[in-house]
Design a protein around this motif. Structure first.
Motif, PDB file in Angstrom:
ATOM      1  N   ILE A 156       0.842  -1.203   0.000  1.00 21.58           N
ATOM      2  CA  ILE A 156       0.000   0.000   0.000  1.00 21.58           C
ATOM      3  C   ILE A 156       0.874   1.249   0.000  1.00 21.58           C
ATOM      4  CG2 ILE A 156      -1.604   1.344   1.428  1.00 21.58           C
ATOM      5  CD1 ILE A 156      -2.887  -1.327   2.259  1.00 21.58           C
ATOM      6  N   GLU A 157       1.947   1.240   0.800  1.00 21.55           N
ATOM      7  CA  GLU A 157       2.834   2.401   0.834  1.00 21.55           C
ATOM      8  C   GLU A 157       3.549   2.606  -0.497  1.00 21.55           C
ATOM      9  OE1 GLU A 157       5.277   3.379   4.173  1.00 21.55           O
ATOM     10  OE2 GLU A 157       3.404   4.317   4.858  1.00 21.55           O
ATOM     11  N   LYS A 158       3.871   1.511  -1.188  1.00 20.55           N
ATOM     12  CA  LYS A 158       4.526   1.641  -2.492  1.00 20.55           C
ATOM     13  C   LYS A 158       3.627   2.331  -3.510  1.00 20.55           C
ATOM     14  CE  LYS A 158       7.733  -2.248  -2.094  1.00 20.55           C
ATOM     15  NZ  LYS A 158       8.087  -3.618  -2.596  1.00 20.55           N
ATOM     16  N   LEU A 159       2.314   2.239  -3.304  1.00 24.43           N
ATOM     17  CA  LEU A 159       1.377   2.938  -4.185  1.00 24.43           C
ATOM     18  C   LEU A 159       1.395   4.443  -3.954  1.00 24.43           C
ATOM     19  CD1 LEU A 159      -1.974   0.909  -4.270  1.00 24.43           C
ATOM     20  CD2 LEU A 159      -0.330   1.215  -6.110  1.00 24.43           C
ATOM     21  N   GLY A 160       1.936   4.868  -2.795  1.00 19.48           N
ATOM     22  CA  GLY A 160       1.921   6.281  -2.444  1.00 19.48           C
ATOM     23  C   GLY A 160       0.911   6.613  -1.368  1.00 19.48           C
ATOM     24  N   VAL A 161       0.374   5.584  -0.719  1.00 21.53           N
ATOM     25  CA  VAL A 161      -0.599   5.774   0.366  1.00 21.53           C
ATOM     26  C   VAL A 161       0.128   5.620   1.696  1.00 21.53           C
ATOM     27  CG1 VAL A 161      -2.723   4.936   1.438  1.00 21.53           C
ATOM     28  CG2 VAL A 161      -2.440   4.817  -1.050  1.00 21.53           C
ATOM     29  N   MET A 162       0.037   6.607   2.559  1.00 21.20           N
ATOM     30  CA  MET A 162       0.575   6.459   3.903  1.00 21.20           C
ATOM     31  C   MET A 162      -0.280   5.445   4.656  1.00 21.20           C
ATOM     32  SD  MET A 162       1.680  10.286   5.133  1.00 21.20           S
ATOM     33  CE  MET A 162       0.261  11.140   4.483  1.00 21.20           C
ATOM     34  N   ALA A 163       0.347   4.390   5.136  1.00 19.19           N
ATOM     35  CA  ALA A 163      -0.376   3.325   5.832  1.00 19.19           C
ATOM     36  C   ALA A 163       0.187   3.198   7.237  1.00 19.19           C
ATOM     37  CB  ALA A 163      -0.260   2.007   5.077  1.00 19.19           C
ATOM     38  N   VAL A 164      -0.578   3.630   8.225  1.00 21.05           N
ATOM     39  CA  VAL A 164      -0.127   3.678   9.612  1.00 21.05           C
ATOM     40  C   VAL A 164      -0.921   2.670  10.440  1.00 21.05           C
ATOM     41  CG1 VAL A 164       0.129   5.144  11.657  1.00 21.05           C
ATOM     42  CG2 VAL A 164       0.411   6.132   9.358  1.00 21.05           C
ATOM     43  N   ILE A 165      -0.206   1.872  11.221  1.00 20.98           N
ATOM     44  CA  ILE A 165      -0.842   0.973  12.185  1.00 20.98           C
ATOM     45  C   ILE A 165      -0.284   1.339  13.550  1.00 20.98           C
ATOM     46  CG2 ILE A 165      -1.246  -1.399  12.897  1.00 20.98           C
ATOM     47  CD1 ILE A 165      -0.691  -2.308  10.063  1.00 20.98           C
ATOM     48  N   ASN A 166      -1.141   1.780  14.452  1.00 18.84           N
ATOM     49  CA  ASN A 166      -0.670   2.202  15.763  1.00 18.84           C
ATOM     50  C   ASN A 166      -1.773   1.969  16.793  1.00 18.84           C
ATOM     51  OD1 ASN A 166       0.851   3.255  17.826  1.00 18.84           O
ATOM     52  ND2 ASN A 166       1.052   5.307  16.947  1.00 18.84           N
ATOM     53  N   GLY A 167      -1.388   1.449  17.933  1.00 20.33           N
ATOM     54  CA  GLY A 167      -2.359   1.169  18.978  1.00 20.33           C
ATOM     55  C   GLY A 167      -2.354   2.173  20.100  1.00 20.33           C
ATOM     56  N   VAL A 168      -1.481   3.206  19.986  1.00 19.00           N
ATOM     57  CA  VAL A 168      -1.401   4.242  21.013  1.00 19.00           C
ATOM     58  C   VAL A 168      -1.369   5.604  20.324  1.00 19.00           C
ATOM     59  CG1 VAL A 168      -0.173   2.741  22.626  1.00 19.00           C
ATOM     60  CG2 VAL A 168       1.135   4.194  21.061  1.00 19.00           C
ATOM     61  N   VAL A 169      -1.501   6.660  21.123  1.00 18.42           N
ATOM     62  CA  VAL A 169      -1.408   8.014  20.583  1.00 18.42           C
ATOM     63  C   VAL A 169       0.067   8.342  20.402  1.00 18.42           C
ATOM     64  CG1 VAL A 169      -1.950  10.441  20.936  1.00 18.42           C
ATOM     65  CG2 VAL A 169      -3.539   8.691  21.734  1.00 18.42           C
ATOM     66  N   GLY A 170       0.520   8.472  19.149  1.00 20.86           N
ATOM     67  CA  GLY A 170       1.932   8.714  18.881  1.00 20.86           C
ATOM     68  C   GLY A 170       2.782   7.574  19.374  1.00 20.86           C
ATOM     69  N   ASN A 171       3.704   7.879  20.298  1.00 20.83           N
ATOM     70  CA  ASN A 171       4.528   6.850  20.937  1.00 20.83           C
ATOM     71  C   ASN A 171       4.233   6.762  22.426  1.00 20.83           C
ATOM     72  OD1 ASN A 171       6.315   5.551  18.981  1.00 20.83           O
ATOM     73  ND2 ASN A 171       7.105   7.604  18.610  1.00 20.83           N
ATOM     74  N   ASN A 172       3.098   7.320  22.843  1.00 17.70           N
ATOM     75  CA  ASN A 172       2.746   7.351  24.256  1.00 17.70           C
ATOM     76  C   ASN A 172       2.006   6.070  24.638  1.00 17.70           C
ATOM     77  OD1 ASN A 172       1.806   7.855  26.841  1.00 17.70           O
ATOM     78  ND2 ASN A 172       1.244   9.968  26.422  1.00 17.70           N
ATOM     79  N   THR A 173       2.716   5.137  25.215  1.00 18.79           N
ATOM     80  CA  THR A 173       2.127   3.832  25.531  1.00 18.79           C
ATOM     81  C   THR A 173       1.103   3.902  26.662  1.00 18.79           C
ATOM     82  OG1 THR A 173       4.009   3.353  26.983  1.00 18.79           O
ATOM     83  CG2 THR A 173       4.140   2.555  24.716  1.00 18.79           C
ATOM     84  N   TYR A 174       1.010   5.061  27.310  1.00 16.45           N
ATOM     85  CA  TYR A 174      -0.012   5.227  28.355  1.00 16.45           C
ATOM     86  C   TYR A 174      -1.358   5.660  27.769  1.00 16.45           C
ATOM     87  CZ  TYR A 174       3.836   4.947  31.692  1.00 16.45           C
ATOM     88  OH  TYR A 174       4.917   4.520  32.419  1.00 16.45           O
ATOM     89  N   ARG A 175      -1.362   5.980  26.483  1.00 18.68           N
ATOM     90  CA  ARG A 175      -2.606   6.420  25.846  1.00 18.68           C
ATOM     91  C   ARG A 175      -2.997   5.407  24.763  1.00 18.68           C
ATOM     92  NH1 ARG A 175      -2.582  12.595  24.103  1.00 18.68           N
ATOM     93  NH2 ARG A 175      -4.806  12.083  23.909  1.00 18.68           N
ATOM     94  N   ARG A 176      -3.529   4.306  25.210  1.00 18.26           N
ATOM     95  CA  ARG A 176      -3.901   3.221  24.307  1.00 18.26           C
ATOM     96  C   ARG A 176      -5.218   3.555  23.607  1.00 18.26           C
ATOM     97  NH1 ARG A 176      -2.141  -1.877  23.641  1.00 18.26           N
ATOM     98  NH2 ARG A 176      -3.590  -3.488  22.959  1.00 18.26           N
ATOM     99  N   LEU A 177      -5.259   3.352  22.305  1.00 17.59           N
ATOM    100  CA  LEU A 177      -6.464   3.626  21.532  1.00 17.59           C
ATOM    101  C   LEU A 177      -7.521   2.558  21.793  1.00 17.59           C
ATOM    102  CD1 LEU A 177      -4.787   4.659  18.143  1.00 17.59           C
ATOM    103  CD2 LEU A 177      -5.729   6.172  19.906  1.00 17.59           C
ATOM    104  N   SER A 178      -8.770   2.961  21.737  1.00 16.39           N
ATOM    105  CA  SER A 178      -9.877   2.061  22.037  1.00 16.39           C
ATOM    106  C   SER A 178     -10.436   1.427  20.763  1.00 16.39           C
ATOM    107  CB  SER A 178     -11.003   2.830  22.745  1.00 16.39           C
ATOM    108  OG  SER A 178     -12.178   2.058  22.805  1.00 16.39           O
ATOM    109  N   VAL A 179     -10.416   0.106  20.730  1.00 18.13           N
ATOM    110  CA  VAL A 179     -11.010  -0.609  19.597  1.00 18.13           C
ATOM    111  C   VAL A 179     -12.520  -0.436  19.608  1.00 18.13           C
ATOM    112  CG1 VAL A 179     -11.287  -2.872  18.496  1.00 18.13           C
ATOM    113  CG2 VAL A 179      -9.125  -2.274  19.608  1.00 18.13           C
TER     114      VAL A 179
END
Length: 382
Positions: A164-187
């Motif tokens: 997907i990234e090779k197509l030119g699409v930014m593809a981000v997978i992240n389970g927290v806000v930025g690199n803050n492991t204390y701010r886990r995203l809610s599924v």
């Protein structure tokens, strides 16, 4: 010492916004209850601490009444309950961060005479989603034999993101806000979102979700890019629906991951096995959940069979703890930042078009972490 007169309702609102009661923050902000009772006023420094603890912009606390915060993108979530009400600070901060990255990269590419990407918004909802799914598959270079070269479906998630990234699409997978492991995203709040743009389309997948579901979300959000319909997705048991847009994206994604003709042909050989979904998954290098979901799509199994398997598999996955997007720094940054975006930022910093402070802010990395990631990408910074 300057003290700030903040209405008690604004203090309560900041706590509620972050998912707390006033009493929940007593240990972290000891004088908060006294401020709410108007027994004393906070200093500016104390107010800044409250803003940090509740992830609230400081300026909001100085308003006479709570602002109405709305999602900056269309909402296609089909989940019910409180999560459809006020968006959390974690979700809003993630959306705004991704939008800033997208806008910066767009400006950089346009300045360098980049061409718009032809596939963005190239499809309409009136188009056959299965045909669009096959077109997406061709564009990604995923021919009929691609799965044979991938060891496991977990590896296939990484390969799909890279394609997907090779197509030119930014593809981000992240389970927290930025690199803050204390701010886990809610599924429970969301599973992913897509931000469309002809130069810098972006896909975000909630990495706190089970890894078995992430591949489906990647494909689903890519279908949003193809349709030109940006927005937020949230669905239970991999069953997005409720709107024409989500149904269309779901069907296109399903065809991308597991083409109908091949699934039907393979099903005849595995349907009587003890673990037919796992057998189907091995062929297409998708998770067993995605395989089961595809079998349901094509009426090869009934809904009860699918839901029984889904619950059993997700519980098994939770027990085994296979949720993370990578076990080391480099893997984490490749998914949280992305090589496509990071390389452009590093190049701009090297050429003096932006300062390192801005590069740090854009990537969410600082100092040694920034240098380490740059070296892994093959960039030697001064």
């Amino acid at each position: 010492m300057t003290r700030v007169d903040v209405p008690p309702e604004m203090l309560r609102w900041a706590c509620r916004r972050a998912g707390y009661d006033v009493g929940d923050l007593a240990s972290r902000v000891p004088q908060l209850q006294a401020w709410v009772r108007r027994e004393r006023l906070p200093t500016l420094k104390q107010l800044e601490k409250l803003a940090k603890v509740t992830h609230t912009p400081l300026g909001y606390l100085l308003l006479p009444e709570p602002p109405v915060e709305r999602l900056p993108v269309p909402d296609y979530r089909t989940v019910a309950g409180p999560v459809r009400g006020r968006p959390s600070p974690d979700l809003l901060d993630t959306l705004y961060t991704m939008r800033r990255r997208q806008e910066w990269l767009r400006e950089s590419l346009v300045e360098n005479d980049a061409e718009p990407l032809a596939f963005v918004a190239s499809a309409r909802l009136a188009d056959d989603p299965a045909a669009v799914g096959r077109e997406m598959r061709r564009s990604l270079g995923l021919d009929g034999e691609w799965a044979a070269g991938v060891g496991t479906w977990q590896d296939a998630v990484r390969e799909l993101r890279r394609a997907i990234e090779k197509l030119g699409v930014m593809a981000v997978i992240n389970g927290v806000v930025g690199n803050n492991t204390y701010r886990r995203l809610s599924v429970e709040e969301f599973r992913g979102f897509a931000l469309t743009d002809p130069y810098t389309p972006l896909i975000f997948v909630n990495g706190a979700d089970a890894k078995s579901a992430q591949m489906f979300t990647l494909a689903h959000e890519l279908a949003h890019i193809w349709s030109g319909r940006e927005g937020l997705s949230g669905f239970e048991t991999l069953l997005p629906g409720g709107t024409d847009v989500e149904d269309w994206c779901n069907r296109a994604a399903a065809e991308l991951l597991a083409p109908e003709r091949e699934v039907r042909a393979r099903w005849q050989g595995v349907r009587r096995e003890a673990s037919p979904f796992e057998a189907l998954a091995r062929t297409f290098k998708v998770s067993p959940i995605v395989a089961a979901r595809r079998a349901l799509d094509l009426n090869l199994v009934d809904r009860r069979t699918f839901f029984d398997f889904y619950e059993e598999y997700v519980n098994r996955e939770r027990r085994s703890g296979t949720k993370s997007t990578g076990g080391n720094f480099y893997n984490n940054q490749n998914t949280r930042v992305g090589e496509l975006f990071a390389t452009q930022v590093l190049r701009a910093a090297m050429e003096g078009r932006i300062g390192f402070k801005q590069a740090y802010d854009l990537t969410g990395l600082r100092g040694g972490s920034f240098q380490k990631y740059a070296r892994r990408l093959g960039v030697d910074l001064p």
